[in-house]
Design an enzyme around this catalytic site. Structure first.
Site, short mmCIF file in Angstrom:
data_model
loop_
_atom_site.label_atom_id
_atom_site.label_comp_id
_atom_site.label_asym_id
_atom_site.label_seq_id
_atom_site.Cartn_x
_atom_site.Cartn_y
_atom_site.Cartn_z
N CYS A 98 18.35 60.53 -42.52
CA CYS A 98 16.96 60.98 -42.31
C CYS A 98 16.63 62.22 -43.15
O CYS A 98 15.46 62.59 -43.27
CB CYS A 98 16.71 61.27 -40.84
SG CYS A 98 17.06 59.86 -39.80
N HIS A 158 11.45 66.45 -40.25
CA HIS A 158 11.67 65.02 -40.05
C HIS A 158 11.06 64.62 -38.71
O HIS A 158 11.29 65.29 -37.70
CB HIS A 158 13.19 64.73 -40.08
CG HIS A 158 13.56 63.39 -39.54
ND1 HIS A 158 12.90 62.24 -39.89
CD2 HIS A 158 14.51 63.02 -38.64
CE1 HIS A 158 13.43 61.22 -39.25
NE2 HIS A 158 14.42 61.66 -38.47
N ASN A 218 10.18 56.95 -35.59
CA ASN A 218 11.14 57.59 -36.49
C ASN A 218 11.39 56.65 -37.67
O ASN A 218 12.03 55.61 -37.50
CB ASN A 218 12.43 57.87 -35.71
CG ASN A 218 13.50 58.50 -36.56
OD1 ASN A 218 13.44 58.51 -37.79
ND2 ASN A 218 14.52 59.05 -35.90
O1 UT7 Z 1 16.53 60.57 -36.78
C1 UT7 Z 1 17.49 61.47 -36.34
C2 UT7 Z 1 18.44 60.89 -35.43
N1 UT7 Z 1 18.08 60.58 -34.07
C3 UT7 Z 1 17.39 61.41 -33.26
O2 UT7 Z 1 16.84 62.38 -33.68
C4 UT7 Z 1 17.34 61.09 -31.80
C5 UT7 Z 1 17.14 62.33 -31.02
N2 UT7 Z 1 17.17 62.13 -29.59
C6 UT7 Z 1 16.11 61.69 -28.90
O3 UT7 Z 1 15.04 61.45 -29.43
C7 UT7 Z 1 16.28 61.59 -27.39
O4 UT7 Z 1 17.58 62.03 -27.04
C8 UT7 Z 1 16.05 60.16 -26.84
C9 UT7 Z 1 14.58 59.82 -26.90
C10 UT7 Z 1 16.86 59.13 -27.66
C11 UT7 Z 1 16.48 60.08 -25.37
O5 UT7 Z 1 15.80 61.04 -24.60
P1 UT7 Z 1 16.61 61.98 -23.56
O6 UT7 Z 1 15.59 62.79 -22.87
O7 UT7 Z 1 17.67 62.69 -24.36
O8 UT7 Z 1 17.20 60.93 -22.56
P2 UT7 Z 1 18.74 60.61 -22.22
O9 UT7 Z 1 19.39 59.84 -23.34
O10 UT7 Z 1 19.44 61.83 -21.74
O11 UT7 Z 1 18.55 59.63 -20.98
C12 UT7 Z 1 17.95 60.07 -19.77
C13 UT7 Z 1 17.72 58.86 -18.88
C14 UT7 Z 1 18.94 57.96 -18.73
O12 UT7 Z 1 18.96 57.46 -17.41
P3 UT7 Z 1 19.95 58.09 -16.30
O13 UT7 Z 1 21.33 57.90 -16.86
O14 UT7 Z 1 19.54 59.54 -16.20
O15 UT7 Z 1 19.65 57.28 -15.09
C15 UT7 Z 1 18.66 56.82 -19.68
O16 UT7 Z 1 19.30 55.62 -19.30
O17 UT7 Z 1 16.68 58.04 -19.46
C16 UT7 Z 1 17.16 56.68 -19.55
N3 UT7 Z 1 16.53 56.05 -20.70
C17 UT7 Z 1 15.36 55.40 -20.61
N4 UT7 Z 1 14.54 55.16 -19.57
C18 UT7 Z 1 13.41 54.47 -19.82
C19 UT7 Z 1 16.96 56.02 -21.98
N5 UT7 Z 1 16.08 55.35 -22.74
C20 UT7 Z 1 15.09 54.94 -21.91
C21 UT7 Z 1 13.90 54.22 -22.10
N6 UT7 Z 1 13.08 54.02 -21.04
N7 UT7 Z 1 13.53 53.75 -23.32
#
Ligand code: UT7
Length: 336
Positions: free
Chosen positions: A119, A257, A287
């Site tokens: 990225c 980014h 993204n």
């Molecule tokens: O391009 C550069 C590389 N990539 C990035 O920059 C990604 C950067 N990271 C992010 O954008 C965020 O970390 C995400 C959007 C991917 C995830 O958000 P988060 O607030 O960090 O959520 P998390 O991964 O800590 O998950 C929290 C909860 C989990 O449930 P439990 O275990 O707390 O019950 C996930 O299973 O949210 C759940 N979850 C979802 N729920 C509904 C994860 N994805 C989803 C979803 N819809 N799409």
């Protein structure tokens, strides 16, 4: 890695972008995985993304972006002497995307090379273009950054499939006859130990002795990337400003980014930059990896916010982990 203040003899003189017609909304994703529009908007700010057709690949998007650049530039691209294509999702390992672009435009005097800095690739490509021109080895370089992230996204994994979209951007970097130096400061950095974000299409079946999941698709630890990026980019901004002997008030536009709107907000807060001075493409395009910065620049141009002569701080970061930040003057003539 850091460079001394402005040794640049190059400037950006034209921009063009392209996104595919098909749109994937949060409502569409609700039908694919267990998610909701509310969760996606609250955690990422993303409302929709553009998705390439089955027979549409990265080189097609890059060619369309370069065609649009040529229209606004108002001249042929025959005298381009190097094409740098940034992509993590090339049509083929070879021929490269840059070779496909060269073939389409018939740029007979151009060298062609692809670059993969995930990225952060667009920022790296600009850094290389500036270096090649400032050294006197080249005079006109076409930089294209294009991605078809949808083709490597697992649409059964709700933690990644809500994030990614497809698109491309192109800029022209030219020798500056006045040698005023469009590029003012650069910072590059890498943390190769942070390989927690993998797209597995290479030849290896394992990494550092660990078996890999998700053949052909992206697997990531989003939360770790998020924390690393906020920490790294805010520190990088400080260093860029220091190197260029500038203050936050000297920056007209911050263009990070576009990975996640919440992440951009956190970077702005930590770096003490006003969100209102930010250009982003994540809300409407998701993204788009290395295409996200040129798409955000285009949004700035289209809305009349980004103007000729503005000072831009752009910052790419991504898997690797790797990052690159640049301070530059926007030298693209305003569209009247
Ligand atoms: O391009 C550069 C590389 N990539 C990035 O920059 C990604 C950067 N990271 C992010 O954008 C965020 O970390 C995400 C959007 C991917 C995830 O958000 P988060 O607030 O960090 O959520 P998390 O991964 O800590 O998950 C929290 C909860 C989990 O449930 P439990 O275990 O707390 O019950 C996930 O299973 O949210 C759940 N979850 C979802 N729920 C509904 C994860 N994805 C989803 C979803 N819809 N799409």
């Amino acid at each position: 890695m850091a460079t001394p203040k402005s040794l640049s003899k190059a400037r950006i003189t034209a921009l063009g972008t392209y996104v595919p017609d098909k749109i994937l909304t949060n409502e569409d994703l609700e039908r694919l995985v267990d998610t909701s529009d509310e969760w996606i908007v609250q955690r990422t700010g993303i409302k929709e993304r553009h998705i390439a057709a089955e027979d549409e690949f990265t080189s097609h998007l890059c060619i369309r972006a370069a065609e649009r650049l040529r229209e606004t530039y108002g001249a042929a691209l025959d005298d381009v002497d190097l094409i740098i294509a940034s992509t993590t999702t090339p049509d083929f390992s070879f021929p490269t995307v840059s070779c496909r672009v060269q073939q389409y435009f018939g740029m007979e005097r151009a060298g062609a090379i692809d670059l993969n800095a995930t990225c952060a690739g667009f920022a790296y490509a600009l850094h290389l273009a500036n270096g090649m021109i400032s050294s006197g080895l080249h005079r006109k370089i076409l930089v294209v950054a294009g991605e078809t992230m949808s083709k490597i996204t697992d649409y059964t994994d709700r933690s990644t499939c809500i994030l990614f979209g497809d698109g491309a951007g192109a800029v022209l970097v030219e020798a500056d006859p006045e040698l005023s130096g469009g590029f003012e400061s650069v910072i590059l950095g890498t943390n190769g130990a942070g390989g927690i974000h993998v797209y597995r299409t290479g030849l290896a079946e394992q990494m550092d002795g660990q078996p890999l999941e998700g053949k052909g698709k992206i697997v990531q630890n989003g939360r770790e990337v998020f924390k690393w990026a906020v920490r790294t980019v805010s520190a990088g901004i400080e260093q860029l400003l220091e190197q260029a002997e500038l203050t936050r008030e000297d920056i007209d536009w911050f263009v990070p980014h576009s990975a996640n709107l919440r992440m951009i907000e956190s970077i702005c807060e930590k770096a003490d930059l006003p969100l209102a001075k930010t250009l982003q493409s994540v809300q409407d395009m998701g993204n788009t990896s290395s295409a996200s910065i040129p798409l955000a620049l285009q949004a700035g141009v289209n809305s009349g916010r980004l103007k000729f002569g503005d000072r831009v701080l752009l910052y790419g970061f991504g898997s690797g982990l790797t990052h690159a930040g640049l301070l530059l003057r926007w030298d693209v003539p305003d569209l009247s």
